[in-house]
Every structure is written in structure tokens, then in C-alpha cells.
Motif scaffolding. Structure first.
Motif, PDB file in Angstrom:
ATOM      1  N   MET A  23      37.401 -20.780  48.908  1.00 41.82           N
ATOM      2  CA  MET A  23      38.119 -21.349  50.209  1.00 41.82           C
ATOM      3  C   MET A  23      39.364 -21.917  49.406  1.00 41.82           C
ATOM      4  O   MET A  23      39.430 -22.585  48.413  1.00 41.82           O
ATOM      5  N   ASP A  24      40.631 -21.764  50.180  1.00 43.98           N
ATOM      6  CA  ASP A  24      41.786 -22.404  49.882  1.00 43.98           C
ATOM      7  C   ASP A  24      41.732 -23.954  50.089  1.00 43.98           C
ATOM      8  O   ASP A  24      41.314 -24.304  51.304  1.00 43.98           O
ATOM      9  N   ILE A  25      42.182 -24.702  49.459  1.00 40.79           N
ATOM     10  CA  ILE A  25      42.501 -26.192  49.562  1.00 40.79           C
ATOM     11  C   ILE A  25      43.908 -26.646  49.170  1.00 40.79           C
ATOM     12  O   ILE A  25      44.532 -25.942  48.236  1.00 40.79           O
ATOM     13  N   ALA A  26      44.278 -27.752  50.022  1.00 42.68           N
ATOM     14  CA  ALA A  26      45.582 -28.228  49.449  1.00 42.68           C
ATOM     15  C   ALA A  26      45.225 -29.718  48.934  1.00 42.68           C
ATOM     16  O   ALA A  26      44.421 -30.367  49.527  1.00 42.68           O
ATOM     17  N   LEU A  27      46.022 -29.924  47.977  1.00 43.42           N
ATOM     18  CA  LEU A  27      45.917 -31.293  47.303  1.00 43.42           C
ATOM     19  C   LEU A  27      47.146 -32.112  47.739  1.00 43.42           C
ATOM     20  O   LEU A  27      48.052 -31.706  47.312  1.00 43.42           O
ATOM     21  N   ILE A  28      46.883 -33.106  48.212  1.00 41.79           N
ATOM     22  CA  ILE A  28      48.024 -34.122  48.668  1.00 41.79           C
ATOM     23  C   ILE A  28      48.223 -35.480  47.896  1.00 41.79           C
ATOM     24  O   ILE A  28      47.030 -36.125  47.850  1.00 41.79           O
ATOM     25  N   GLY A  29      49.154 -35.436  47.266  1.00 42.09           N
ATOM     26  CA  GLY A  29      49.398 -36.728  46.435  1.00 42.09           C
ATOM     27  C   GLY A  29      49.120 -36.305  44.877  1.00 42.09           C
ATOM     28  O   GLY A  29      47.922 -36.418  44.405  1.00 42.09           O
ATOM     29  N   ILE A  30      50.274 -36.041  44.169  1.00 44.82           N
ATOM     30  CA  ILE A  30      49.896 -35.568  42.739  1.00 44.82           C
ATOM     31  C   ILE A  30      50.280 -36.512  41.785  1.00 44.82           C
ATOM     32  O   ILE A  30      51.465 -36.780  41.224  1.00 44.82           O
ATOM     33  N   GLY A  31      49.418 -37.707  41.671  1.00 42.54           N
ATOM     34  CA  GLY A  31      49.788 -38.850  40.794  1.00 42.54           C
ATOM     35  C   GLY A  31      48.741 -38.749  39.614  1.00 42.54           C
ATOM     36  O   GLY A  31      48.059 -37.464  39.484  1.00 42.54           O
ATOM     37  N   LYS A  32      48.455 -39.751  39.182  1.00 46.38           N
ATOM     38  CA  LYS A  32      47.415 -39.872  37.916  1.00 46.38           C
ATOM     39  C   LYS A  32      46.103 -39.645  38.064  1.00 46.38           C
ATOM     40  O   LYS A  32      45.465 -38.621  37.514  1.00 46.38           O
ATOM     41  N   ILE A  33      45.385 -39.893  39.300  1.00 43.99           N
ATOM     42  CA  ILE A  33      43.988 -39.576  39.622  1.00 43.99           C
ATOM     43  C   ILE A  33      44.074 -37.936  39.998  1.00 43.99           C
ATOM     44  O   ILE A  33      42.871 -37.229  39.477  1.00 43.99           O
ATOM     45  N   ALA A  34      44.969 -37.341  40.674  1.00 44.59           N
ATOM     46  CA  ALA A  34      44.824 -36.094  40.831  1.00 44.59           C
ATOM     47  C   ALA A  34      45.039 -35.278  39.826  1.00 44.59           C
ATOM     48  O   ALA A  34      44.490 -34.242  39.646  1.00 44.59           O
ATOM     49  N   VAL A  35      46.079 -35.585  38.891  1.00 45.77           N
ATOM     50  CA  VAL A  35      46.342 -34.760  37.521  1.00 45.77           C
ATOM     51  C   VAL A  35      45.023 -34.817  36.835  1.00 45.77           C
ATOM     52  O   VAL A  35      44.564 -33.884  35.991  1.00 45.77           O
ATOM     53  N   ASP A  36      44.482 -36.066  36.509  1.00 45.85           N
ATOM     54  CA  ASP A  36      43.293 -36.206  35.378  1.00 45.85           C
ATOM     55  C   ASP A  36      41.925 -35.649  36.008  1.00 45.85           C
ATOM     56  O   ASP A  36      41.211 -35.201  35.179  1.00 45.85           O
ATOM     57  N   GLN A  37      41.868 -35.667  37.365  1.00 47.51           N
ATOM     58  CA  GLN A  37      40.383 -35.283  38.035  1.00 47.51           C
ATOM     59  C   GLN A  37      40.312 -34.262  39.000  1.00 47.51           C
ATOM     60  O   GLN A  37      39.457 -33.376  38.822  1.00 47.51           O
ATOM     61  N   HIS A  38      41.263 -34.379  39.895  1.00 44.32           N
ATOM     62  CA  HIS A  38      41.323 -33.610  41.057  1.00 44.32           C
ATOM     63  C   HIS A  38      41.501 -32.159  40.519  1.00 44.32           C
ATOM     64  O   HIS A  38      40.781 -31.223  40.741  1.00 44.32           O
ATOM     65  N   VAL A  39      42.642 -32.067  40.073  1.00 42.69           N
ATOM     66  CA  VAL A  39      43.112 -30.626  39.515  1.00 42.69           C
ATOM     67  C   VAL A  39      42.173 -29.916  38.518  1.00 42.69           C
ATOM     68  O   VAL A  39      41.865 -28.553  38.834  1.00 42.69           O
ATOM     69  N   PRO A  40      41.634 -30.414  37.477  1.00 44.83           N
ATOM     70  CA  PRO A  40      40.785 -30.100  36.553  1.00 44.83           C
ATOM     71  C   PRO A  40      39.478 -29.556  37.431  1.00 44.83           C
ATOM     72  O   PRO A  40      38.952 -28.471  37.156  1.00 44.83           O
ATOM     73  N   ALA A  41      39.024 -30.292  38.410  1.00 47.10           N
ATOM     74  CA  ALA A  41      37.640 -30.002  39.135  1.00 47.10           C
ATOM     75  C   ALA A  41      37.847 -29.150  39.988  1.00 47.10           C
ATOM     76  O   ALA A  41      37.044 -28.024  39.891  1.00 47.10           O
ATOM     77  N   ILE A  42      39.045 -28.942  40.700  1.00 46.36           N
ATOM     78  CA  ILE A  42      39.090 -27.488  41.778  1.00 46.36           C
ATOM     79  C   ILE A  42      39.344 -26.154  40.833  1.00 46.36           C
ATOM     80  O   ILE A  42      38.821 -25.461  41.047  1.00 46.36           O
ATOM     81  N   ALA A  43      39.850 -26.423  39.647  1.00 46.47           N
ATOM     82  CA  ALA A  43      40.344 -25.291  38.695  1.00 46.47           C
ATOM     83  C   ALA A  43      39.084 -24.677  38.295  1.00 46.47           C
ATOM     84  O   ALA A  43      38.830 -23.564  38.045  1.00 46.47           O
ATOM     85  N   ALA A  44      38.028 -25.565  37.921  1.00 48.28           N
ATOM     86  CA  ALA A  44      36.773 -25.340  37.135  1.00 48.28           C
ATOM     87  C   ALA A  44      35.689 -24.776  38.276  1.00 48.28           C
ATOM     88  O   ALA A  44      34.467 -24.110  38.139  1.00 48.28           O
ATOM     89  N   PRO A 103      33.841 -23.063  41.318  1.00 48.94           N
ATOM     90  CA  PRO A 103      33.454 -21.365  41.954  1.00 48.94           C
ATOM     91  C   PRO A 103      33.962 -21.283  43.361  1.00 48.94           C
ATOM     92  O   PRO A 103      33.930 -20.242  44.082  1.00 48.94           O
ATOM     93  N   ASP A 104      34.063 -22.408  44.074  1.00 46.40           N
ATOM     94  CA  ASP A 104      34.227 -22.813  45.412  1.00 46.40           C
ATOM     95  C   ASP A 104      35.626 -22.877  46.068  1.00 46.40           C
ATOM     96  O   ASP A 104      35.927 -22.470  47.309  1.00 46.40           O
ATOM     97  N   TRP A 105      36.600 -23.013  45.243  1.00 47.31           N
ATOM     98  CA  TRP A 105      37.954 -23.663  45.571  1.00 47.31           C
ATOM     99  C   TRP A 105      39.125 -22.927  44.811  1.00 47.31           C
ATOM    100  O   TRP A 105      39.037 -22.562  43.710  1.00 47.31           O
ATOM    101  N   ASP A 106      40.029 -22.430  45.668  1.00 43.52           N
ATOM    102  CA  ASP A 106      41.370 -21.872  45.176  1.00 43.52           C
ATOM    103  C   ASP A 106      42.401 -23.135  45.457  1.00 43.52           C
ATOM    104  O   ASP A 106      42.595 -23.243  46.666  1.00 43.52           O
TER     105      ASP A 106
END
Length: 308
Positions: A1-22, A24-27
Motif C-alpha cells: 500500500m502507498d503511505i504518506a509520511l507527514i513531518g520529516i524530522g529526527k524521529i521520521a528520519v531515524d525510525q519511520h523512513v527505514p521501517a517503511i523502506a524495509a 513488505p507492506d508499504w511504499d
């Protein structure tokens, strides 16, 4: 599924972006941020424009600070999108209840995430405590705010929670692993002279069976960071260390299966995928309720100014 990430700060860069990239459920299909972006991903500065132009993005993950988050969550729900909230789920309990009502009316999913509940040994600790009689539980959560929140002024403002920003992680674990509900009875909040939010807090709770339950949070920790929960029971003593990554029972280390802490955010996104597939919501507000009670009942003590 496509997902949008809102707020690209420290927690997004450190945790959310790598988790989404890894996952199998999300793009990761789009980001919305006034300053940050992710290489190779469509970026927007206007959330309403993203919602209007990208109807195929069914899920929105909000990593904004608590105070502005409600307006974004409400807009996403009104647009029929499923919403995932970074902790805490809002700046107030009233906001969170309003979002629950909106999600139900729109027939979409709302997920209030508590990443510390996904640490490797939290579920085993919950299982071990399930048939025990609790005698005493002590939480010690001490970290260096300069290390984890450098230059983040919003955490000191009303709605930013102060030391309860990490402290709510401990409360999310406690409310998950204890088989019986607790409620706050007293608190002491140490507030720097130049800040609105507390830099330290001491809490006491009532337990239905009379167990002694207390917590100490402090943002002035030098050296080793301390994230420990110790439960004394009729069947022995259990200790969770390193934020739930390590468990010791009766002096014996218990082995975790899979990543201890690095698996927290991947598990959150796996949970969100399951919620979307089943059409369910998961919004447990008990950790935030304890924080709200601490601000209601807490005695304020002015302490030395703090400078980042």
C-alpha cells in the motif's frame, strides 16, 4: 500500500523512513514537511494539496509534534484516509477522543502507536506477570535530553510534555504488562525556571491489590542512560532493562527473539497493515491519561534554568 509520511524530522528520519523502506507492506509515496524530504519520494509542503492530488494514498503516518498534529489528523480522516499517530497520540485527551469519533464516523482506521510496547521483551514480560501477584513495581527512566532531543524547543512548551515525552514510553510499557489497571495518586514535577515543561517527575500510583507502584523520570542524566522497570511479585522479581529490550528474571537474562529495539517501528508498521486489512482501530489512551493526571495532581517545584 502507498503511505504518506507527514513531518520529516529526527524521529521520521531515524525510525519511520527505514521501517517503511524495509517493510513488505508499504511504499513511501509522498512526504509533507516544511523543511525535510526523502530522496526519491514526492515531497509536498502543503498537506491539503497532497490529499487533493494523491487520492490513491490511503494511509497517512503523522510524525509531527503533538500540538499541531490534531489538525492534520482531522483533515486526513475527513478525507477518508487511515491515520497512524506517533506517540503521544495528541496534545490532550479531548483531541484524541474527537479523532476516535471521526475515524468511526468515516469508517477508517486510527492507530495510536506506542513504540516501546514493541520492544522485544515487553510481550514476554506481560505473559510472565499474568499469573503473579504484584508486590512492588518501580520505574526508573533517566536520559540526557541533549542527546535525544537536541534543539527541539517544542518539547518544553505546553503540549510538548517535557520529561513525559520519554516518560510516556515507560507508562506505555507499564500499562501493557500489568494485568491490573493502576491510577495516579500523586506527582512532583520539577520545572526549570525558564521552561514550561518539567525536566523531572516523581509519580505514585494506586494498585487494586495494594502493590507499591512508583516511577521516577529525569532528563538530566549523564553517562549511561537508564530505562528500567522492576516488578517484585510472589513468584520472583522481573526486571526490564534498556527500554524493554532486555529482561532478567531471578537474576537470569532472558533471550529475545529477533531485534530488541530496532524492531519496534517495523512492528508498528506491520500492525498498521493488519489494521487496514481488517478495518479495525487501536487507540489505547491509558499512557496519556496518566500523564494528564500527573499535570492535574502534580506539585510544581521550580528548579535551575535549563539551556540546550
Amino acid at each position: 500500500m502507498d503511505i504518506a509520511l507527514i513531518g520529516i524530522g529526527k524521529i521520521a528520519v531515524d525510525q519511520h523512513v527505514p521501517a517503511i523502506a524495509a517493510s513488505p507492506d508499504w511504499d513511501l509515496a509522498a512526504t509533507v514537511s516544511r523543511q525535510g524530504s526523502v530522496d526519491g519520494v514526492d515531497s509536498y509542503t502543503d498537506f491539503a494539496r497532497m490529499l487533493a492530488e494523491r487520492p490513491e494514498i490511503r494511509v497517512v503516518s503523522l510524525c509531527l509534534p503533538p500540538v499541531p498534529r490534531f489538525d492534520y489528523a482531522a483533515a486526513a480522516l475527513a478525507a477518508g484516509r487511515h491515520v497512524m499517530l506517533e506517540k503521544p497520540p495528541g496534545a490532550s485527551l479531548s483531541e484524541c477522543h474527537r479523532l476516535i469519533d471521526m475515524a468511526r464516523a468515516q469508517g477508517v482506521c486510527l492507530y495510536a502507536t506506542w513504540h516501546s510496547r514493541e520492544a522485544a521483551m515487553v510481550a514476554p514480560a506481560k505473559a510472565w506477570l499474568a499469573d503473579k501477584t504484584l508486590k512492588k513495581l518501580t520505574v526508573t527512566w533517566k536520559e540526557d535530553v541533549r542527546r535525544w532531543h537536541p534543539g527541539q524547543d517544542w518539547i518544553w512548551e505546553p503540549g510538548g510534555l517535557g520529561v513525559f515525552d520519554p516518560g510516556i514510553n515507560a507508562l506505555s510499557i507499564v500499562t501493557e504488562i500489568l494485568p491490573d489497571p493502576i491510577h495516579l495518586t500523586e506527582a512532583r514535577l520539577e520545572v526549570p525556571e525558564n521552561k514550561q515543561g518539567p525536566i523531572a517527575a516523581s509519580l505514585r500510583f494506586a494498585h487494586p491489590a495494594g502493590a507499591d507502584v512508583s516511577a521516577v523520570f529525569d532528563w538530566r542524566q549523564d553517562g549511561d542512560q537508564i530505562w528500567t522497570i522492576v516488578a517484585e511479585t510472589d513468584g520472583g522479581t522481573l526486571a526490564l532493562h534498556d527500554g524493554g529490550a532486555r529482561m532478567v528474571i531471578g537474576g537470569q537474562d532472558q533471550t529475545a527473539e529477533g531485534p530488541a529495539l530496532t524492531g519496534e517501528y517495523p512492528r508498528l508498521y506491520a500492525n498498521m497493515a493488519r489494521l487496514v486489512s481488517t478495518g479495525d482501530s487501536d487507540v489505547d489512551l491509558s499512557p496519556l491519561r496518566h500523564v494528564a493526571d500527573a499535570f492535574l495532581l502534580g506539585r510544581r517545584q521550580s528548579v535551575a534554568p535549563f539551556y540546550d
